[in-house]
Design a protein around this motif. Structure first.
Motif, mmCIF file in Angstrom:
data_model
loop_
_atom_site.group_PDB
_atom_site.id
_atom_site.type_symbol
_atom_site.label_atom_id
_atom_site.label_comp_id
_atom_site.label_asym_id
_atom_site.label_seq_id
_atom_site.Cartn_x
_atom_site.Cartn_y
_atom_site.Cartn_z
ATOM 1 N N LEU A 74 -14.162 2.089 14.408
ATOM 2 C CA LEU A 74 -15.622 2.033 14.435
ATOM 3 C C LEU A 74 -16.263 3.366 14.044
ATOM 4 N N LEU A 75 -15.531 4.462 14.224
ATOM 5 C CA LEU A 75 -16.045 5.786 13.851
ATOM 6 C C LEU A 75 -15.717 6.165 12.405
ATOM 7 N N ALA A 76 -14.724 5.492 11.832
ATOM 8 C CA ALA A 76 -14.179 5.912 10.537
ATOM 9 C C ALA A 76 -15.185 5.766 9.399
ATOM 10 N N LYS A 77 -15.180 6.772 8.523
ATOM 11 C CA LYS A 77 -16.038 6.767 7.338
ATOM 12 C C LYS A 77 -15.258 6.443 6.061
ATOM 13 N N GLY A 78 -13.941 6.438 6.155
ATOM 14 C CA GLY A 78 -13.115 6.250 4.965
ATOM 15 C C GLY A 78 -13.062 4.810 4.490
ATOM 16 N N LYS A 79 -12.806 4.653 3.184
ATOM 17 C CA LYS A 79 -12.600 3.308 2.618
ATOM 18 C C LYS A 79 -11.251 2.739 3.044
ATOM 19 N N TRP A 80 -10.325 3.640 3.371
ATOM 20 C CA TRP A 80 -8.997 3.236 3.809
ATOM 21 C C TRP A 80 -8.713 3.851 5.178
ATOM 22 N N ASN A 105 -8.028 1.366 -6.140
ATOM 23 C CA ASN A 105 -7.926 -0.029 -6.565
ATOM 24 C C ASN A 105 -8.682 -0.917 -5.575
ATOM 25 N N GLU A 106 -9.849 -1.390 -5.975
ATOM 26 C CA GLU A 106 -10.693 -2.181 -5.082
ATOM 27 C C GLU A 106 -10.157 -3.598 -4.870
ATOM 28 N N ASN A 107 -9.197 -4.015 -5.658
ATOM 29 C CA ASN A 107 -8.650 -5.363 -5.519
ATOM 30 C C ASN A 107 -7.545 -5.445 -4.475
ATOM 31 N N VAL A 108 -7.094 -4.305 -3.996
ATOM 32 C CA VAL A 108 -5.999 -4.253 -3.026
ATOM 33 C C VAL A 108 -6.562 -3.971 -1.641
ATOM 34 N N LYS A 109 -6.042 -4.674 -0.627
ATOM 35 C CA LYS A 109 -6.519 -4.495 0.740
ATOM 36 C C LYS A 109 -5.471 -3.893 1.671
ATOM 37 N N LEU A 110 -4.212 -3.909 1.227
ATOM 38 C CA LEU A 110 -3.128 -3.322 2.017
ATOM 39 C C LEU A 110 -2.177 -2.557 1.113
ATOM 40 N N LEU A 111 -1.815 -1.356 1.521
ATOM 41 C CA LEU A 111 -0.763 -0.597 0.852
ATOM 42 C C LEU A 111 0.391 -0.463 1.826
ATOM 43 N N LEU A 112 1.588 -0.869 1.399
ATOM 44 C CA LEU A 112 2.751 -0.854 2.272
ATOM 45 C C LEU A 112 3.802 0.100 1.732
ATOM 46 N N GLN A 151 3.137 2.750 10.690
ATOM 47 C CA GLN A 151 3.124 4.090 10.086
ATOM 48 C C GLN A 151 3.339 4.047 8.577
ATOM 49 N N GLY A 152 3.722 2.891 8.060
ATOM 50 C CA GLY A 152 3.884 2.731 6.616
ATOM 51 C C GLY A 152 2.758 1.948 5.974
ATOM 52 N N MET A 153 1.680 1.685 6.753
ATOM 53 C CA MET A 153 0.614 0.800 6.277
ATOM 54 C C MET A 153 -0.720 1.532 6.140
ATOM 55 N N PHE A 154 -1.399 1.261 5.044
ATOM 56 C CA PHE A 154 -2.761 1.729 4.824
ATOM 57 C C PHE A 154 -3.644 0.496 4.673
ATOM 58 N N TYR A 155 -4.701 0.423 5.470
ATOM 59 C CA TYR A 155 -5.588 -0.745 5.498
ATOM 60 C C TYR A 155 -6.913 -0.420 4.823
ATOM 61 N N HIS A 156 -7.375 -1.301 3.943
ATOM 62 C CA HIS A 156 -8.739 -1.168 3.448
ATOM 63 C C HIS A 156 -9.695 -1.407 4.614
ATOM 64 N N HIS A 157 -10.712 -0.570 4.722
ATOM 65 C CA HIS A 157 -11.617 -0.624 5.873
ATOM 66 C C HIS A 157 -12.228 -2.010 6.061
ATOM 67 N N SER A 158 -12.470 -2.720 4.975
ATOM 68 C CA SER A 158 -13.123 -4.030 5.044
ATOM 69 C C SER A 158 -12.305 -5.060 5.818
ATOM 70 N N ILE A 159 -11.007 -4.845 5.938
ATOM 71 C CA ILE A 159 -10.144 -5.760 6.682
ATOM 72 C C ILE A 159 -10.608 -5.892 8.135
ATOM 73 N N PHE A 160 -11.187 -4.814 8.658
ATOM 74 C CA PHE A 160 -11.598 -4.804 10.061
ATOM 75 C C PHE A 160 -13.068 -5.171 10.252
ATOM 76 N N ASN A 161 -13.722 -5.660 9.202
ATOM 77 C CA ASN A 161 -15.143 -5.999 9.323
ATOM 78 C C ASN A 161 -15.393 -7.126 10.326
ATOM 79 N N VAL A 186 -3.737 -11.726 2.305
ATOM 80 C CA VAL A 186 -4.469 -10.519 1.911
ATOM 81 C C VAL A 186 -3.746 -9.845 0.734
ATOM 82 N N PRO A 187 -4.477 -9.406 -0.292
ATOM 83 C CA PRO A 187 -3.841 -8.751 -1.448
ATOM 84 C C PRO A 187 -3.118 -7.456 -1.051
ATOM 85 N N VAL A 188 -1.870 -7.348 -1.485
ATOM 86 C CA VAL A 188 -0.987 -6.257 -1.053
ATOM 87 C C VAL A 188 -0.351 -5.563 -2.243
ATOM 88 N N VAL A 189 -0.157 -4.262 -2.117
ATOM 89 C CA VAL A 189 0.701 -3.514 -3.039
ATOM 90 C C VAL A 189 1.795 -2.854 -2.205
#
Length: 244
Positions: A74-80, A105-112, A151-161, A186-189
């Motif tokens: 809720l405090l985060a300002k980042g896109k990821w 890459n705006e089409n991706v929502k998860l980086l693994l 610890q290996g996952m990066f989430y696009h902020h929109s996932i938590f909307n 969810v789209p993944v790379v």
């Protein structure tokens, strides 16, 4: 801001400071760090925030690690968003530099990515196998086990909307959340890079019976009560194996 690194912590002042220091060794600096200190760790917050750019430290009681993570979201300002334990750290100083292009890459929502456990002799053989290397996978076997170390996952902020972590789960809320993302396709790379070194003192590595109770509950909730006997047998088999 490209990335928010969220660090939930409790009563671990020296570990918190070490973790912050290691994060700021990254050769790319397009991130902020949010520490949610839910315990009595006495930190010189003013000095740390003067020393490190884009560092926020919140010290207040919480309802557990996932409540702390939700506060960070809720405090985060980042896109990821990226979640790091105080016993964890990036694999090397160039991790974020290597991953930077993926964050555009705006089409991706998860980086693994992959992780490596910093294990010791007393740790389970399940932690020590493959020399501690764990590769994130995006497959049906997520119904069998959590194959996505956070610890290996990066989430696009929109996932938590629409949803945050379910704090009724004390140990496996991230597993429950990731399972919901799998169901939503969810789209993944997947990146074949080691992202983090991880400690082995977390709750999920203690293999207590309560973990498997949570596993049965979350899998049943995500599917059907008809599958509960199957999930029970699977969970109990893993519980017995990991106690050997």
């Amino acid at each position: 801001m490209k990335l928010s690194i969220i660090i939930p912590a409790k009563n671990e002042a020296s570990k918190i400071q070490k973790c912050i220091l290691e994060v700021y060794k990254q050769t790319s600096s397009f991130f902020e760090v949010i520490v949610i200190n839910g315990g009595g760790a006495k930190l010189d917050t003013t000095a740390l925030q003067k020393k490190f750019k884009n560092l926020t430290i919140i010290t207040e009681p919480d309802l557990g690690v996932y409540d702390a993570m939700n506060k960070g979201i809720l405090l985060a300002k980042g896109k990821w968003l990226y979640f790091m334990g105080v016993d964890d750290g990036f694999y090397n100083i160039n991790v974020l530099k290597i991953l930077r292009s993926y964050f555009n890459n705006e089409n991706v929502k998860l980086l693994l990515g992959n992780i490596v456990y910093s294990f010791n002799e007393k740790d389970s053989v399940f932690v020590k196998k493959n020399n501690g290397l764990v590769k994130s996978t995006w497959q049906n076997k997520i119904w069998i086990k959590n194959c996505l170390p956070h610890q290996g996952m990066f989430y696009h902020h929109s996932i938590f909307n629409q949803n945050l972590y379910d704090i009724s789960y004390k140990v496996l809320a991230d597993y429950a959340f990731n399972l919901s993302l799998w169901k939503k396709k969810v789209p993944v790379v997947i990146i074949d890079e080691i992202v983090a070194n991880c400690g082995t003192e977390g709750l999920s590595k203690q293999y207590n019976y309560s973990i498997y109770e949570e596993e049965i509950k979350l899998k049943t909730k995500a599917s059907s009560r008809l599958f509960m006997p199957l999930f029970f047998i699977l969970a109990m088999s893993k519980f017995i194996l990991k106690k050997i």
